[in-house]
Design an enzyme around this catalytic site. Structure first.
Site, PDB file in Angstrom:
ATOM      1  N   SER A  72       0.866  -1.165   0.000  1.00 18.73           N
ATOM      2  CA  SER A  72       0.000   0.000   0.000  1.00 18.73           C
ATOM      3  C   SER A  72       0.900   1.210   0.000  1.00 18.73           C
ATOM      4  O   SER A  72       2.098   1.116   0.280  1.00 18.73           O
ATOM      5  CB  SER A  72      -0.870  -0.033   1.257  1.00 18.73           C
ATOM      6  OG  SER A  72      -1.297   1.262   1.573  1.00 18.73           O
ATOM      7  N   TYR A  93      -1.611   0.195  10.396  1.00 15.87           N
ATOM      8  CA  TYR A  93      -1.778  -0.355   9.047  1.00 15.87           C
ATOM      9  C   TYR A  93      -0.458  -0.300   8.270  1.00 15.87           C
ATOM     10  O   TYR A  93      -0.038  -1.279   7.651  1.00 15.87           O
ATOM     11  CB  TYR A  93      -2.860   0.454   8.311  1.00 15.87           C
ATOM     12  CG  TYR A  93      -3.162  -0.034   6.909  1.00 15.87           C
ATOM     13  CD1 TYR A  93      -3.516  -1.361   6.671  1.00 15.87           C
ATOM     14  CD2 TYR A  93      -3.111   0.843   5.825  1.00 15.87           C
ATOM     15  CE1 TYR A  93      -3.795  -1.805   5.385  1.00 15.87           C
ATOM     16  CE2 TYR A  93      -3.398   0.403   4.535  1.00 15.87           C
ATOM     17  CZ  TYR A  93      -3.739  -0.921   4.320  1.00 15.87           C
ATOM     18  OH  TYR A  93      -4.011  -1.361   3.046  1.00 15.87           O
TER      19      TYR A  93
END
Ligand SMILES: [Zn+2]
Length: 684
Positions: free
Chosen positions: A569, A582
């Site tokens: 990501s 995250y």
């Protein structure tokens, strides 16, 4: 065999046909063709054919006599009117005056006489149908009949079983010569029900659809009765040896049956597998193995699906996989050598003009376990397996009433390399990932779904793994091919291992994994609860590790390299405030990807990641988009396209990046950025 003809059903199809402008005789031709096609004991996958002689108007409006004949390769079980192209009958019948005719010329004459110019090619057995006098002609490769005629004394057995009801035509390759011989014998013998085509099949005919069909059922019933009365009981001595599971055996066979691409370094030509077990297969592998290993098709057109003999492997004893792997590679090597010899020998007789097909097996037998069909697609593998199962049953029954005998090797070669049979397989302009198997985790989500679709479009067989099985099944319906949906929780090692075992059992292995499942947690890193961080690591780091580890095990058993693709990501590269829970496991994921690239590069296994940002998905819902856009005083559109290119990035764009990485055979340890341009998140 029982007749499945139901008058009420026949009447209904006639009534429905009338509404669509289909004449009664054609509607009934469709009905009985479907009845024949729906029974695998009569017809399998494009084998068999039917016809109708009727009147039709040509394009100029003139009424003429036509033959409506099943199209080459069409499936009888689901046939429609278009699957029975109309050919002018008179010119076909005139051809009887010729001694012989070249296949290409015959096909050109057939095509020139089609009423509808773009109609599909008529069946390769069209001339047989044209020459026979009856209005309805049915031809099948009925299993019970094959067991009786695939014998050294097939003609005598036929006389015993069918009396004078069927005339016996000695073996000739399908086509014009066979049609001429068959009509000569038919006219001389005047049989009441039809013909036996030695070592090939049966033809029945009649003035009505029902009459021709009932003749077929009656003759097949006679054959079945004969086999039942004359079979000697099998004497089976069961020695139970526990085999390795299918999921462990299949990747070994699949790997051994793959070929290095001569032209592209790092590329492999792979096959997909389809397994069949069950009592019939297992007992045949025990009692008839020697005869099955000899090979020989039960009817000529099977050769294009199964080749002429199977790959015979040893028992896959539990705990002895290494020995099995070694024996499998040797057996495949011997198979390929034998096939190449066979081709060279017969091609020489044929004038050296043929192009060799790939020399790999299409059927593999593993005593104690079952059989595998092999093909370039899952569908082709399943067709090979269907035919192999029926082949086993026919050979078994033939051995029970006498001795199985196929056509000669030269005859098999003529069929395997007959351009008209090859045409049944269709022109193969293969997509780039044909023969490859891809697993996508988080398969029910936006990126997972788009990725699965992109890989299926590129020709791969797809397994969709998701926590939510119902959603994965829904997603599977939107994807081409025949995807497999599996419930899988990537935070549970057992669940991941079971999912990959299911993939190996279903397709035979795995080549590409898109490890995509993930979820976002937030929290300021100095204050966040440790449980949240651990939860995120379980999914966003260990989830990928479990998936990669399960895939590596299968890829190494195959020994043909592979490709691991990870959905990293933007957070892995360019952390956002309060997104530590995250971003940190995603940063570790990048390191994980590089470690796989490093540790397995020498085995041809590549590892890459995609760094994508701001995609409409489960991680970035419509509500989140609305609230974030509002917080920044932007329209939703401006928020979503707030990047250097000013373009919104879609799940499909991410899918294309994964596809590109899968196809780039010289690329590993790569991160591809798909974010419309964000200098802060650019790789450095
Ligand atoms: Zn046939």
């Amino acid at each position: 065999m029982k007749s499945r003809w139901v008058e009420a059903e026949a009447a209904e199809i006639v009534a429905r046909g009338a509404e669509a402008g289909i004449a009664r005789d054609l509607a009934l031709r469709i009905y009985s063709t479907r009845l024949l096609g729906a029974d695998p004991k009569l017809v399998l996958h494009g084998g068999g054919n039917t016809s109708l002689k009727t009147r039709a108007r040509d394009l100029l409006g003139n009424e003429i006599e036509v033959l409506r004949i099943k199209a080459s390769g069409a499936d009888m079980a689901t046939i429609e009117a278009e699957g029975l192209p109309a050919v002018r009958l008179a010119p076909l019948r005139d051809l009887r005056a010729l001694e012989a005719i070249a296949d290409e010329k015959l096909l050109a004459i057939e095509r020139a006489n089609l009423i509808d110019p773009p109609a599909p090619n008529p069946s390769v057995e069209v001339m047989l149908h044209a020459f026979l006098p009856h209005k309805f002609v049915d031809h099948t490769h009925a299993s019970a009949v094959l067991s009786i005629i695939d014998q050294p004394d097939g003609e005598k057995k036929c006389a015993d079983v069918f009396g004078g009801r069927l005339a016996f035509v000695p073996y000739l390759m399908p086509g014009f010569g066979l049609a001429k011989k068959a009509i000569e014998i038919f006219e001389r013998a005047q049989p009441s029900d039809g013909l036996i085509l030695s070592k090939h099949g049966i033809v029945t005919s009649g003035e009505s659809a029902r009459e021709a069909y009932e003749h077929m059922i009656a003759m097949v019933s006679l054959a079945e009765g004969f086999i039942t009365r004359n079979s000697e009981p099998r004497l089976l001595v069961t020695v139970w040896r526990e085999p390795e599971p299918i999921a462990a055996v299949a990747p070994i066979i699949r790997g051994a049956c793959s070929q290095k691409d001569e032209k592209i370094e790092g590329a492999w030509r792979r096959l997909v597998l389809d397994f069949r077990g069950g009592p019939m297969v297992l007992s045949a592998l025990q009692s008839d193995l020697a005869c099955l290993a000899e090979g020989g098709v039960v009817t000529p057109d099977h050769t294009i699906r199964t080749k002429n003999w199977p790959l015979v492997l040893p028992h896959a004893d539990a705990g002895k996989l290494d020995g099995f792997a070694h024996a499998t590679r040797e057996a495949v090597g011997a198979f390929v050598g034998r096939y190449r010899d066979y081709f060279a020998r017969h091609n020489k007789h044929a004038g050296g003009a043929k192009q060799e097909l790939d020399p790999l097996p299409r059927v593999a037998l593993v005593p104690g376990l079952g059989l595998f069909g092999l093909g370039r697609t899952k569908r082709d593998a399943a067709i090979a397996a269907d035919i192999a199962e029926e082949w086993m049953a026919v050979v078994g029954d033939a051995e029970r009433i006498g001795r199985f005998e196929s056509i000669s090797e030269a005859d098999m070669f003529d069929c395997e390399y007959w351009p008209l049979e090859q045409a049944k397989l269709g022109a193969r302009n293969e997509p780039p990932l044909a023969g490859q198997i891809v697993a996508v985790t988080g398969g029910a989500g936006a990126i997972g779904g788009a990725t699965a679709k992109a890989f299926a479009t590129a020709g791969a067989e797809v397994a969709l793994l998701d926590l939510n099985l119902a959603a994965a099944l829904e997603q599977a319906k939107t994807i081409g091919g025949s995807p497999l949906a599996i419930a899988c929780d990537v935070t549970d090692g057992g669940s991941v291992r079971a999912a990959f075992a299911q993939i190996a059992e279903h397709f035979g292995g795995v080549d590409i994994v898109v490890s995509n499942a993930g979820a976002a947690w937030q929290g300021r890193i100095g204050e966040v609860d440790e449980d949240i961080l651990r939860k995120s690591f379980e999914l966003n780091f260990y989830g990928h590790q479990r998936v990669a580890q399960a895939a590596i095990k299968i890829m190494r058993a195959q020994g043909t390299g592979g490709c691991l693709l990870f959905n990293a990501s933007k957070q892995a590269v360019n952390p956002g405030p309060n997104f530590g829970p995250y971003g940190i496991p995603k940063a570790a994921l990048l390191a994980l990807m590089r470690q796989y690239a490093l540790d397995y590069g020498a085995e041809g296994i590549r590892a890459n990641a995609v760094n994508a940002d701001r995609i409409r998905s489960g991680l970035l819902t419509e509500e989140m988009i609305a609230s974030r856009a509002k917080a920044r005083g932007l329209s939703e559109k401006d928020y979503m396209s707030g990047n250097l290119l000013g373009r919104e990035v879609a799940a499909e764009d991410v899918a294309q990046a994964f596809l590109h990485q899968a196809l780039a055979l010289k690329t590993t340890a790569d991160v591809t950025t798909v974010d419309g341009g964000n200098i802060a998140a650019a790789m450095r």
